[in-house]
Design a protein around this motif. Structure first.
Motif, PDB file in Angstrom:
ATOM      1  N   UNK A 246      24.669  38.907  38.226  1.00  0.00           N
ATOM      2  CA  UNK A 246      24.508  39.763  39.399  1.00  0.00           C
ATOM      3  C   UNK A 246      25.697  39.660  40.359  1.00  0.00           C
ATOM      4  N   UNK A 247      26.334  38.497  40.364  1.00  0.00           N
ATOM      5  CA  UNK A 247      27.440  38.274  41.309  1.00  0.00           C
ATOM      6  C   UNK A 247      28.702  39.040  40.934  1.00  0.00           C
ATOM      7  N   UNK A 248      28.830  39.363  39.647  1.00  0.00           N
ATOM      8  CA  UNK A 248      30.043  40.028  39.195  1.00  0.00           C
ATOM      9  C   UNK A 248      31.222  39.085  38.998  1.00  0.00           C
ATOM     10  N   UNK A 249      31.005  37.787  39.169  1.00  0.00           N
ATOM     11  CA  UNK A 249      32.085  36.806  38.985  1.00  0.00           C
ATOM     12  C   UNK A 249      32.418  36.669  37.504  1.00  0.00           C
ATOM     13  N   UNK A 250      33.709  36.472  37.201  1.00  0.00           N
ATOM     14  CA  UNK A 250      34.131  36.440  35.794  1.00  0.00           C
ATOM     15  C   UNK A 250      34.681  35.078  35.357  1.00  0.00           C
ATOM     16  N   UNK A 251      34.839  34.157  36.307  1.00  0.00           N
ATOM     17  CA  UNK A 251      35.387  32.846  35.959  1.00  0.00           C
ATOM     18  C   UNK A 251      34.352  31.720  36.129  1.00  0.00           C
TER      19      UNK A 251
END
Length: 370
Positions: A246-251
């Motif tokens: 949900x956060x859209x974080x990729x790392x």
């Protein structure tokens, strides 16, 4: 040594958690390497993880119907004396059938009844205490044990000094060989080779506080150039994985469980971990800067005492569990940005490592074989 020309029958008792089971298996492996053809029998607690993990390692195990006292008022505690007595009787039967030359206790529910019964029969016993704060059972058993192998200095406050051997805790052999694995490890986990790696460990089941602390800080960490390799544990993986999605974080890389711990350690620039005995011993060999967040839900608060030993030696930083959610984000970044402090912590924790712990414990056992 003349013992090299004989084979023996050894009982190893204890378990309940990986912190007891994996050192026990490491001791068994080291004994078999020194004394091929010996017979080793494990004795554990029925229903506990040793009943699965020990056979997977290739050893026989028998179970006792024993459990610990509940920390809160519970009707289950009424049956505790009967379970202890029944376990002692069953342990006596096991000893009668197996006729061991030596019994080793590694802690956990089954260790007490088995070692007590062995000492009553005059069988030499050796205790392996993993923590910096000894539990009541081991303190009682130590009165009649031939030797106590410990992982921390200063344990004479719990045990007779003349019987203490500072051996360290045995760990998995793959942890000893990390050189050259950093780049392959980052590839294996799909990590960015240009970003620092924060390794977060909360145990195989997971730690709610640590997971919530990471979830609160992960956006800021990624924004500031870090990436996270995150063992969430079985109980929390689905929830934490959804929050990352949900956060859209990729790392941020949540995993339920990390099996290739040697690769995870090799990839890491900084580690956040509970302070169980096995974790502390492994991290000593890894030699990376560590922040310990001790679990408050353990007997005699021994994880805090484990961590404090390392903090006092300038070998780790510690953050109390109750402060982790609010402070881990900034606490970690402050350390990660201090290259000199990270290097010093890595050097100091490495000084506390005991690479040959299993072999040293075997040497102690050999002294007391009948």
């Amino acid at each position: 040594m003349t013992t090299k020309h004989r084979t023996y029958r050894i009982i190893i008792s204890g378990g309940g958690t990986g912190g007891h089971i994996y050192p026990a298996i490491a001791i068994a492996n080291a004994w078999m390497a020194a004394h091929p053809g010996s017979e080793i029998l494990f004795v554990g607690a029925e229903g506990k993880m040793e009943m699965q993990k020990v056979p997977e390692a290739g050893y026989a195990i028998e179970g006792l119907k024993i459990a610990g006292l509940q920390r809160s008022l519970s009707l289950k505690n009424l049956s505790f004396p009967f379970k202890v007595w029944g376990s002692i009787r069953r342990a006596q039967g096991i000893l009668q059938r197996f006729q061991p030359d030596l019994a080793v206790g590694v802690g956990g529910y089954a260790s007490g009844p088995l070692l007590f019964a062995a000492q009553r029969r005059g069988i030499p016993t050796v205790i392996q205490e993993q923590n910096s704060y000894a539990g009541l059972t081991n303190k009682l058993l130590a009165k009649h044990a031939r030797a106590i192998c410990v992982a921390y200095p200063g344990m004479e406050r719990f045990f007779p000094a003349e019987r203490i051997h500072y051996t360290g805790n045995p760990v998995r052999s793959d942890i000893l060989a990390l050189e050259g694995k950093a780049d392959p490890a980052k590839t294996a986990f799909g990590l960015d080779p240009t970003r620092k790696v924060l390794l977060i460990l909360g145990g195989s089941l997971g730690a709610r506080t640590i997971n919530e602390a990471v979830a609160a800080a992960m956006g800021e960490w990624e924004h500031n150039g870090y990436q996270v390799l995150w063992q969430t544990g079985k109980f929390y993986f689905n929830e934490m994985n959804e929050r990352v999605d949900r956060s859209g974080l990729v790392h941020i890389h949540p995993l339920e469980f990390i099996r290739e711990m040697d690769l995870a350690y090799a990839a890491a620039d900084l580690v956040v971990s509970r302070a169980g005995a096995l974790s502390v011993s492994e991290l000593s060999l890894v030699g990376k800067p560590v922040i310990f967040i001790p679990s408050p839900n353990v007997a005699e608060d021994h994880q805090t005492k484990n961590a404090q030993t390392y903090v006092s030696a300038g070998a780790a930083r510690m953050l109390p569990d109750g402060e982790a959610i609010a402070r881990l984000g900034s606490f970690l970044e402050e350390l990660a940005n201090d290259e000199a402090a990270c290097q010093q912590l890595g050097e100091n924790i490495r000084k506390l490592a005991k690479e040959k712990a299993a072999e040293e414990i075997v040497a102690v056992m050999e002294k007391w074989i009948q």
